[in-house]
Design an enzyme around this catalytic site. Structure first.
Site, PDB file in Angstrom:
ATOM      1  N   ARG A 179      10.024  27.069   4.985  1.00 39.35           N
ATOM      2  CA  ARG A 179       9.573  28.417   4.628  1.00 39.35           C
ATOM      3  C   ARG A 179       8.516  28.978   5.572  1.00 39.35           C
ATOM      4  NH1 ARG A 179       9.449  27.606  -1.794  1.00 39.35           N
ATOM      5  NH2 ARG A 179       9.192  25.490  -1.029  1.00 39.35           N
ATOM      6  N   GLY A 182      11.947  32.315  -9.621  1.00 35.11           N
ATOM      7  CA  GLY A 182      11.424  33.678  -9.768  1.00 35.11           C
ATOM      8  C   GLY A 182      12.319  34.729  -9.116  1.00 35.11           C
ATOM      9  N   ARG A 188       7.068  39.819  -2.550  1.00 30.75           N
ATOM     10  CA  ARG A 188       6.362  38.603  -2.993  1.00 30.75           C
ATOM     11  C   ARG A 188       4.974  39.006  -3.440  1.00 30.75           C
ATOM     12  NH1 ARG A 188       8.278  34.141  -3.941  1.00 30.75           N
ATOM     13  NH2 ARG A 188      10.114  33.443  -2.835  1.00 30.75           N
ATOM     14  N   LYS A 193      13.137  42.890  -2.900  1.00 33.33           N
ATOM     15  CA  LYS A 193      12.160  41.978  -3.524  1.00 33.33           C
ATOM     16  C   LYS A 193      10.828  42.010  -2.774  1.00 33.33           C
ATOM     17  CE  LYS A 193      11.864  37.411  -2.563  1.00 33.33           C
ATOM     18  NZ  LYS A 193      12.279  35.997  -2.451  1.00 33.33           N
ATOM     19  N   THR A 252      11.241  28.135  -7.562  1.00 27.38           N
ATOM     20  CA  THR A 252      10.655  28.344  -8.902  1.00 27.38           C
ATOM     21  C   THR A 252      11.588  29.176  -9.787  1.00 27.38           C
ATOM     22  OG1 THR A 252       9.575  30.416  -8.301  1.00 27.38           O
ATOM     23  CG2 THR A 252       8.340  28.378  -7.905  1.00 27.38           C
ATOM     24  N   ASP A 296       0.822  -1.226   0.000  1.00 28.41           N
ATOM     25  CA  ASP A 296       0.000   0.000   0.000  1.00 28.41           C
ATOM     26  C   ASP A 296       0.852   1.270   0.000  1.00 28.41           C
ATOM     27  OD1 ASP A 296       1.058  -0.022   2.526  1.00 28.41           O
ATOM     28  OD2 ASP A 296      -0.848   0.057   3.596  1.00 28.41           O
TER      29      ASP A 296
END
Ligand code: R5P
Length: 322
Positions: free
Chosen positions: A107, A236, A205, A203, A234, A48
């Site tokens: 994070r 970015g 977000r 920066k 990612t 399983d």
């Protein structure tokens, strides 16, 4: 757990290194550098999908280091690590150290909105409850995660791994640039080691997985820029930072990050950014699609040296003095 106290120093038996399956080559390199072979261990699955873990050698009384980055698939790798720790605890290991070259769920390290978990703390609790007595981590997303544990944490920095790499690049007028304010401390450490200046990208977000770089604090005109971060997810953050430093007239751009997570559009974005070089450590296995794009620097020897120092009760911070 009972331990033998000799004078003020705790003593443990032989040094053993166990590898989870997330990054066996890294664990092998760490064990080799610590001067031991990997302790045999079997990790199979029930039909399983559940893990079936068994440490195949005696660990009783010994100083056991379980190496497992909790990278993708993070839940699987974390669960495997927890089961390995539990297996060692129930086998009466003298001391169990979780060596986590990449700490997943890092994070979410604070409650910055209503009704959200502090995931990094939950993971710390799980590891401690499973039976970890110590933790070794490499370049944590946030240094304060050390405080989520009530057991000793040795936080390693990847600077020694990158230093030689950048020396060979013969950087001209190097500027070490943090792609966001959170990266200033790492960037400053590299600036000192590489005898370069420091600059910071401001920066924001836009969303959880989308970054927008706004301004540059500092000068990069005509300089070779090294953009340094703890991780590339990612892509970015890095790609936005590349745009900003180019807009400010830099000469060449090099990217460096300890952890190459490379998820979603990362590879595509980084390829399009067309920088001189992208370097990461092997804390996380490199996705096949990134092989021709990324230089992977070995972190196993650093982990192994730290393991050896801990086993011998020697200073770990001495590994970072240069
Ligand atoms: C952010 O605080 C981190 O240090 C990294 O800059 C970020 O997690 C990288 O994520 P991405 O590659 O998705 O922009």
């Amino acid at each position: 757990m009972s331990r033998k106290n000799k004078g003020s120093q705790q003593r443990y038996g032989a040094l053993q290194v166990i590898a989870g399956s997330a990054n066996r080559p890294l664990a092998e390199a760490a064990a080799k550098s610590a001067g031991v072979r990997l302790t045999k261990c079997e990790v199979t699955r029930f039909l399983d999908g559940e893990f079936n873990v068994q440490v195949a050698e005696n660990v009783r009384g010994n100083d056991v280091f379980v190496v497992q980055p909790t990278c993708s698939p993070v839940n699987e790798n974390l669960m495997e690590l927890i089961l390995l720790i539990d297996a060692c605890r129930r086998a009466s290991a003298g001391r169990i150290t979780a060596v986590i070259p990449y700490y997943g769920y890092a994070r979410k390290d604070r409650k910055d909105e209503g009704r959200v978990p502090i995931s990094a703390k939950v993971v710390a609790n799980m590891l401690t409850v499973a039976g970890a007595n110590r933790v070794v981590a490499l370049e944590l997303h946030a240094a304060q995660i050390q405080g989520f544990f009530d057991i000793p944490v040795d936080h390693l920095y990847s600077a020694p791994v990158f230093k030689e790499h950048f020396r060979k690049k013969r950087l001209r007028d190097p500027k070490i640039v943090a792609p966001d304010v959170g990266g200033i401390k790492i960037a400053r450490a590299y600036a000192r080691r590489l005898h370069g200046g420091l600059a910071i990208v401001d920066k924001r977000r836009v969303q959880a997985d989308e970054a927008e770089a706004m301004h540059l604090i500092g000068e990069v005109k005509g300089c070779d820029v090294v953009l340094i971060d703890d991780l590339i997810s990612t892509g970015g953050t890095m790609v936005e930072a590349v745009r900003v430093v180019r807009d400010h007239g830099c000469r060449r751009v090099f990217l460096a990050a300890t952890h190459g997570v490379f998820c979603g559009p990362a590879i595509e974005r980084l390829r399009a950014a067309d920088v001189e070089d992208i370097a990461v450590t092997d804390s996380i296995p490199l996705p096949a699609a990134a092989k021709d794009l990324v230089t992977v620097l070995p972190a196993g020897a650093l982990l192994g040296r730290a393991i050896k120092c801990i086993h011998l009760s020697k200073s770990v911070s001495s590994l970072f003095v240069d």
